[in-house]
Design a protein around this motif. Structure first.
Motif, short mmCIF file in Angstrom:
data_model
loop_
_atom_site.label_atom_id
_atom_site.label_comp_id
_atom_site.label_asym_id
_atom_site.label_seq_id
_atom_site.Cartn_x
_atom_site.Cartn_y
_atom_site.Cartn_z
N ALA A 67 -3.47 19.88 -2.22
CA ALA A 67 -3.82 19.47 -0.85
C ALA A 67 -4.00 17.95 -0.77
N SER A 68 -4.48 17.36 -1.85
CA SER A 68 -4.62 15.89 -1.89
C SER A 68 -3.25 15.24 -1.81
N ARG A 69 -2.29 15.81 -2.50
CA ARG A 69 -0.93 15.28 -2.46
C ARG A 69 -0.37 15.32 -1.04
N GLU A 70 -0.60 16.42 -0.37
CA GLU A 70 -0.11 16.55 1.01
C GLU A 70 -0.75 15.51 1.92
N LEU A 71 -2.05 15.26 1.74
CA LEU A 71 -2.72 14.25 2.54
C LEU A 71 -2.15 12.87 2.25
N ILE A 72 -1.93 12.55 0.99
CA ILE A 72 -1.37 11.24 0.63
C ILE A 72 0.01 11.07 1.24
N GLU A 73 0.80 12.12 1.24
CA GLU A 73 2.15 12.05 1.82
C GLU A 73 2.08 11.77 3.32
N ARG A 74 1.10 12.36 4.00
CA ARG A 74 0.93 12.14 5.43
C ARG A 74 0.51 10.69 5.69
N HIS A 77 3.36 5.49 -5.92
CA HIS A 77 3.11 5.42 -7.36
C HIS A 77 2.09 6.49 -7.77
N LEU A 78 1.10 6.67 -6.94
CA LEU A 78 0.08 7.68 -7.20
C LEU A 78 0.70 9.08 -7.28
N LEU A 79 1.61 9.37 -6.36
CA LEU A 79 2.29 10.68 -6.36
C LEU A 79 3.18 10.83 -7.59
N GLU A 80 3.82 9.75 -7.99
CA GLU A 80 4.68 9.80 -9.18
C GLU A 80 3.86 10.09 -10.43
N LEU A 81 2.68 9.50 -10.51
CA LEU A 81 1.81 9.75 -11.66
C LEU A 81 1.39 11.22 -11.69
N THR A 137 -4.91 14.22 -13.10
CA THR A 137 -5.10 14.84 -11.79
C THR A 137 -5.72 13.83 -10.82
N VAL A 138 -5.32 13.95 -9.56
CA VAL A 138 -5.88 13.10 -8.50
C VAL A 138 -6.34 14.01 -7.37
N GLN A 139 -7.59 13.83 -6.95
CA GLN A 139 -8.12 14.60 -5.82
C GLN A 139 -8.77 13.64 -4.83
N VAL A 140 -8.69 13.98 -3.56
CA VAL A 140 -9.22 13.12 -2.50
C VAL A 140 -10.34 13.85 -1.77
N ILE A 141 -11.44 13.13 -1.53
CA ILE A 141 -12.52 13.66 -0.70
C ILE A 141 -12.29 13.20 0.73
N PRO A 142 -12.00 14.11 1.65
CA PRO A 142 -11.71 13.69 3.03
C PRO A 142 -12.95 13.19 3.76
N PHE A 143 -12.73 12.36 4.76
CA PHE A 143 -13.83 11.80 5.54
C PHE A 143 -14.73 12.89 6.11
N GLU A 144 -14.14 14.01 6.49
CA GLU A 144 -14.90 15.06 7.17
C GLU A 144 -15.99 15.67 6.30
N VAL A 145 -15.94 15.43 5.01
CA VAL A 145 -16.98 15.95 4.11
C VAL A 145 -18.33 15.29 4.41
N GLY A 146 -18.27 14.04 4.89
CA GLY A 146 -19.50 13.32 5.19
C GLY A 146 -20.04 12.60 3.97
N MET A 168 0.81 -1.22 0.00
CA MET A 168 0.00 0.00 0.00
C MET A 168 0.84 1.27 0.00
N PRO A 169 1.90 1.36 0.83
CA PRO A 169 2.75 2.56 0.72
C PRO A 169 3.32 2.73 -0.68
N ASN A 170 3.72 1.64 -1.31
CA ASN A 170 4.26 1.72 -2.66
C ASN A 170 3.19 2.15 -3.66
N GLN A 171 1.97 1.71 -3.42
CA GLN A 171 0.86 2.13 -4.28
C GLN A 171 0.65 3.65 -4.19
N LEU A 172 0.69 4.17 -2.98
CA LEU A 172 0.49 5.61 -2.80
C LEU A 172 1.66 6.42 -3.36
#
Length: 279
Positions: free
Chosen positions: A266-273, A185-189, A197-206, A179-183
């Motif tokens: 911001a999605s990239r930063e979340l993935i890095e975390r 890879h996502l950043l490399e893409l 483009t890759v965007q993430v919907i955070p849990f807090e959105v509901g 899984m870390p390698n998958q993520l």
């Protein structure tokens, strides 16, 4: 292609028998063409489109002729027609995907196929099919990525992921690095492909529309309407009529999901975390 021909005939309020008689064809010939069970020659296509009022110089004429020629050529996915015969919607989708100019994909529980590493794909697929079939499906998945990468120009690709996609430790019992390698890879893409483009919907959105499940919308240059594919582990459902209200709804919902999601940065930063927490 066949769905466009049906649409054009219906827009003219013509019956199949009427069109076939005007072209001196048997009704069964037109039925087979519209059903997609046989191809159509350039000459026959031109004659058919003229019946629908499409002039030779109309860009729609050129576009559909191009599609007809492409349909007569064997795509890379045809080599897997026997293995994928149990899921004709998926097989048809592969052909549409290869010709799309824009690919929009939402992922709820798993990483979209075009973003998966081979290790992630194997760990995931072996959960619901035999190892032998899983290997075949993973091979097809990797080929999808490879063939799209070879295209020039590359299709625009927009992915929106629920946060659960990047946090679920797929393959952890096999290898905790999957899984870390998958993520990574996502950043490399994201970094290497400006059209992706890759965007993430955070849990807090509901709650959000994407909670209905994974889906993809394909868009094309020219006359061919968008294609909708609803995906699940056992197969998928393909809708090919661009005027279908369901396609309009999903296309609109995807744009809303993009607005709801974090920005690509911001999605990239979340993935890095998330990677850092996985170790």
């Amino acid at each position: 292609m066949s769905s466009e021909l049906v649409r054009l005939r219906q827009e003219k309020n013509l019956k199949q028998e009427t069109v076939a008689r005007a072209l001196d064809w048997s009704p069964s010939k037109l039925i087979r063409i519209e059903g997609g069970s046989v191809g159509i020659s350039t000459t026959d296509l031109q004659a058919l489109l003229r019946q629908y009022g499409i002039a030779d110089e109309d860009p729609l004429m050129a576009r559909l002729i191009e599609l007809a020629r492409g349909a007569r050529e064997r795509g890379w996915w045809s080599s897997y027609s026997r293995e994928l015969s149990s899921d004709p919607a998926y097989l048809a989708f592969l052909g549409y995907e290869y010709g799309a100019s824009r690919i929009k994909h939402f992922g709820l529980a798993v990483m979209p196929a075009l973003l998966q590493t081979e290790d992630y794909a194997k760990a995931l697929t072996r959960q619901y099919v035999s190892e032998e079939r899983a290997d075949m499906l993973v091979t097809v998945r990797m080929l999808r990525q490879e063939k799209l990468l070879e295209r020039d120009p590359s299709p625009e690709q927009a992915f929106v992921l629920d946060e659960g996609v990047i946090r679920r430790r797929v393959g952890r019992s096999i290898d905790p690095k999957i899984m870390p390698n998958q993520l990574k890879h996502l950043l490399e893409l994201q970094s290497s492909r400006p059209y992706l483009t890759v965007q993430v919907i955070p849990f807090e959105v509901g709650a959000h529309f994407g909670m209905t499940g994974n889906f993809a919308v394909l868009e094309f240059e020219g006359a061919l309407g968008p294609v909708l594919y609803l995906e699940n582990s056992r197969g998928g459902a393909l809708t090919v009529t661009g005027r279908d209200p369901e396609i309009v709804n999903y296309n609109s919902a995807f744009e809303t999901l993009r607005e709801t999601a974090l920005t690509p940065e911001a999605s990239r930063e979340l993935i890095e975390r998330v990677i850092a927490k996985m170790g």
